[in-house]
Design an enzyme around this catalytic site. Sequence first.
Site, PDB file in Angstrom:
ATOM      1  N   ARG A   1      11.879  -3.777  21.604  1.00 17.67           N
ATOM      2  CA  ARG A   1      11.265  -3.854  22.933  1.00 17.67           C
ATOM      3  C   ARG A   1      12.375  -3.904  23.966  1.00 17.67           C
ATOM      4  O   ARG A   1      13.395  -4.556  23.750  1.00 17.67           O
ATOM      5  CB  ARG A   1      10.407  -5.113  23.063  1.00 17.67           C
ATOM      6  CG  ARG A   1       9.158  -5.086  22.200  1.00 17.67           C
ATOM      7  CD  ARG A   1       8.475  -6.436  22.199  1.00 17.67           C
ATOM      8  NE  ARG A   1       9.344  -7.456  21.639  1.00 17.67           N
ATOM      9  CZ  ARG A   1       9.111  -8.759  21.710  1.00 17.67           C
ATOM     10  NH1 ARG A   1       8.048  -9.201  22.348  1.00 17.67           N
ATOM     11  NH2 ARG A   1       9.939  -9.619  21.172  1.00 17.67           N
TER      12      ARG A   1
ATOM     13  N   GLU B   1      13.569 -16.181  18.701  1.00 18.47           N
ATOM     14  CA  GLU B   1      12.555 -17.065  18.106  1.00 18.47           C
ATOM     15  C   GLU B   1      11.967 -16.358  16.896  1.00 18.47           C
ATOM     16  O   GLU B   1      12.206 -15.175  16.678  1.00 18.47           O
ATOM     17  CB  GLU B   1      11.431 -17.362  19.110  1.00 18.47           C
ATOM     18  CG  GLU B   1      10.659 -16.109  19.504  1.00 18.47           C
ATOM     19  CD  GLU B   1       9.257 -16.376  20.058  1.00 18.47           C
ATOM     20  OE1 GLU B   1       8.758 -17.496  19.926  1.00 18.47           O
ATOM     21  OE2 GLU B   1       8.666 -15.425  20.599  1.00 18.47           O
TER      22      GLU B   1
ATOM     23  N   ASN C   1       8.137 -15.662  15.320  1.00 15.60           N
ATOM     24  CA  ASN C   1       6.702 -15.760  15.610  1.00 15.60           C
ATOM     25  C   ASN C   1       5.958 -15.840  14.294  1.00 15.60           C
ATOM     26  O   ASN C   1       6.001 -14.897  13.501  1.00 15.60           O
ATOM     27  CB  ASN C   1       6.240 -14.518  16.373  1.00 15.60           C
ATOM     28  CG  ASN C   1       7.015 -14.323  17.655  1.00 15.60           C
ATOM     29  OD1 ASN C   1       6.734 -14.954  18.655  1.00 15.60           O
ATOM     30  ND2 ASN C   1       8.033 -13.465  17.623  1.00 15.60           N
TER      31      ASN C   1
ATOM     32  N   LYS D   1       8.782 -24.045  18.918  1.00 16.33           N
ATOM     33  CA  LYS D   1      10.151 -24.046  19.444  1.00 16.33           C
ATOM     34  C   LYS D   1      10.881 -25.329  19.027  1.00 16.33           C
ATOM     35  O   LYS D   1      12.083 -25.323  18.791  1.00 16.33           O
ATOM     36  CB  LYS D   1      10.127 -23.922  20.970  1.00 16.33           C
ATOM     37  CG  LYS D   1       9.291 -22.754  21.518  1.00 16.33           C
ATOM     38  CD  LYS D   1      10.075 -21.481  21.585  1.00 16.33           C
ATOM     39  CE  LYS D   1       9.388 -20.325  22.330  1.00 16.33           C
ATOM     40  NZ  LYS D   1       8.228 -19.697  21.716  1.00 16.33           N
TER      41      LYS D   1
ATOM     42  N   GLU E   1       3.756 -19.763  23.526  1.00 19.13           N
ATOM     43  CA  GLU E   1       4.011 -18.425  23.021  1.00 19.13           C
ATOM     44  C   GLU E   1       3.466 -17.403  24.007  1.00 19.13           C
ATOM     45  O   GLU E   1       2.680 -17.737  24.882  1.00 19.13           O
ATOM     46  CB  GLU E   1       3.301 -18.227  21.668  1.00 19.13           C
ATOM     47  CG  GLU E   1       3.665 -19.237  20.601  1.00 19.13           C
ATOM     48  CD  GLU E   1       5.098 -19.086  20.134  1.00 19.13           C
ATOM     49  OE1 GLU E   1       5.636 -17.973  20.188  1.00 19.13           O
ATOM     50  OE2 GLU E   1       5.683 -20.097  19.729  1.00 19.13           O
ATOM     51  N   GLY E   2       3.865 -16.166  23.822  1.00 21.06           N
ATOM     52  CA  GLY E   2       3.218 -15.083  24.563  1.00 21.06           C
ATOM     53  C   GLY E   2       3.952 -14.616  25.804  1.00 21.06           C
ATOM     54  O   GLY E   2       3.500 -13.703  26.482  1.00 21.06           O
TER      55      GLY E   2
ATOM     56  N   SER F   1       2.687  -9.326  17.144  1.00 25.30           N
ATOM     57  CA  SER F   1       1.996  -8.062  17.426  1.00 25.30           C
ATOM     58  C   SER F   1       2.940  -6.871  17.543  1.00 25.30           C
ATOM     59  O   SER F   1       4.151  -7.000  17.394  1.00 25.30           O
ATOM     60  CB  SER F   1       1.155  -8.212  18.688  1.00 25.30           C
ATOM     61  OG  SER F   1       1.977  -8.550  19.764  1.00 25.30           O
TER      62      SER F   1
ATOM     63  N   LYS G   1      12.703 -24.076  27.337  1.00 22.37           N
ATOM     64  CA  LYS G   1      11.488 -23.534  26.705  1.00 22.37           C
ATOM     65  C   LYS G   1      10.467 -24.611  26.363  1.00 22.37           C
ATOM     66  O   LYS G   1      10.773 -25.536  25.621  1.00 22.37           O
ATOM     67  CB  LYS G   1      11.863 -22.828  25.390  1.00 22.37           C
ATOM     68  CG  LYS G   1      12.789 -21.645  25.551  1.00 22.37           C
ATOM     69  CD  LYS G   1      12.892 -20.883  24.228  1.00 22.37           C
ATOM     70  CE  LYS G   1      13.712 -19.633  24.393  1.00 22.37           C
ATOM     71  NZ  LYS G   1      13.623 -18.774  23.182  1.00 22.37           N
TER      72      LYS G   1
ATOM     73  N   ARG H   1       7.399 -12.391  12.693  1.00 22.22           N
ATOM     74  CA  ARG H   1       8.376 -11.453  13.286  1.00 22.22           C
ATOM     75  C   ARG H   1       9.501 -12.276  13.870  1.00 22.22           C
ATOM     76  O   ARG H   1       9.285 -13.117  14.727  1.00 22.22           O
ATOM     77  CB  ARG H   1       7.714 -10.596  14.369  1.00 22.22           C
ATOM     78  CG  ARG H   1       8.500  -9.308  14.692  1.00 22.22           C
ATOM     79  CD  ARG H   1       7.960  -8.594  15.913  1.00 22.22           C
ATOM     80  NE  ARG H   1       8.161  -9.419  17.074  1.00 22.22           N
ATOM     81  CZ  ARG H   1       7.246  -9.638  18.022  1.00 22.22           C
ATOM     82  NH1 ARG H   1       6.065  -9.064  17.977  1.00 22.22           N
ATOM     83  NH2 ARG H   1       7.514 -10.425  19.040  1.00 22.22           N
TER      84      ARG H   1
END
Length: 474
Positions: free
Chosen positions: A450, A144, A146, A305, A368-369, A151, A364, A125
């Site tokens: 989002r 970024e 993923n 990254k 992740e997450g 998800s 960064k 994604r």
Amino acid sequence: MAAPWEDVLRNEAAVQEAARVAVDAALLAGVLMRTEGEPNASDVVNYAPFTLLPSAVPSALFEQAYAVQQDFNLLVDAISQNKEFLERTLASTIKVDDFTARLFRIYMQVLEEGLAQSVFLGINRSDYMFDCGVDGTSALKQIEINTIAASFGGLTSRTAAVHGQVLKVLGKSEEASRLLPNNPSKGLALGIVKAWELYGSPSAVVMFLVEEVQRNIFDQRCVENELWNRNIRVIRRRFRDVFEKGSLDDARRLYMDGQEVAVVYYREGYVPKNYDQQNWEARLLLERSRAVKCPDIATQLAGTKKVQQELSQPGTLERLLPDRAEAVARIRATFAGLYSLDVGEEGDKIAAMAIADPDRFVLKPQREGGGNNLYGEELRQVLEKIRDSPERTSYILMDKIKPQPAMNYLLRAHSPLQVSECISELGIFGVYIRQGKEMVMNKAAGHLLRTKAIEHADGGVAAGVAVLDTPYLV
Ligand code: ADP
Ligand code: MG
């Protein structure tokens, strides 16, 4: 971006009524999450947080994001096959970042043994924000990509219907009819189906590799159900189960509890806390196997990254995608400024620049997450502390994207209804399959919007900051 719902936002009674309808519609549609208190049981569940109203997204940028997705799929796949590139790019990072180093060690170990896997399935994604220039125009800028456990493709397949109903309740049927259909669940599942077919063992199963804490299970169930509907067996297992019961035969076929596994779909394994020593051993076993890993470890590394930062260097894209000048141009157009903090004069200059003007940047680490990046004063303090240490190379620096905020209501269980100033992040799901050297599938498989209140610099839906949304193209 002008909010298309100004009239509604000021009508408190209408908002209250619409919010009640919205929550029930979300529950009925299956926009669900388990609760924080009982993350591993479905006796009590709640709706996943979402916006009351769809957010405005410029249609040209939305189309641009879709148009570049196949290019990104090709790029990630090319990186995953380029040992020299991964080795060189991650050399400084793995000296200081233990997690990336361990992934890298498994990658090298699997290569040395020789790959048993011949079918490769990528589900990624690519995430963007709409950067607002001084002249008021917006540009699509990648946050970024993923490449593991991307998800919310499941739940977001169900949010457009909820927002459609909300708009109707608010007397906006015409606008409701303009919301785009969106079904990443199906798109992702079709990739898994095709990989399963190419693996070529009709009795083999698909294994979802899942976390110990499974709050977001319904998102995964959406994809699982698409597989069951096509008569493919799905099992859900944790690393721990693989450690205890997984095995390889002489041809490195993977077996779990006596069942052959055709595809391993990771929804776990992307952060250090997912691993103890046994889990690392389980990961190695999976990577050594013939099963289609989604993603294989090389593709996971392609999503770091540090790789993202290296891609922005002049000439890198051209070398990775030779003879694809148009794809390279489409990809490059989405890049924000990215800077290496590697040891040396250039890195010193970059560190000084960020310390002098921290609000222009995001710092960064290789994580992740959500919730890991540093901003503003914290960025300055951390960078000042590590500016003369090799530790700084575990980070990259990125220009901060500044989207135009819009007003919306964020619906969250047990939270009061109040209007917030919000910004959105658009994700496009990519699915591709390579068999040997040949691409046999390369698709954009839907989108995810989002939205979060502007007071949060960082964080996604799972981190409890952003909420699900639906784009309303303007
Ligand atoms: P993670 O892998 O933790 O998701 P991201 O790079 O996606 O890391 O960053 C997490 C969040 O931080 C994003 O969802 C976004 O809200 C914010 N963010 C990241 N990079 C930028 C940026 N360059 N400008 C503004 N916000 C950013
Ligand atoms: Mg992210």
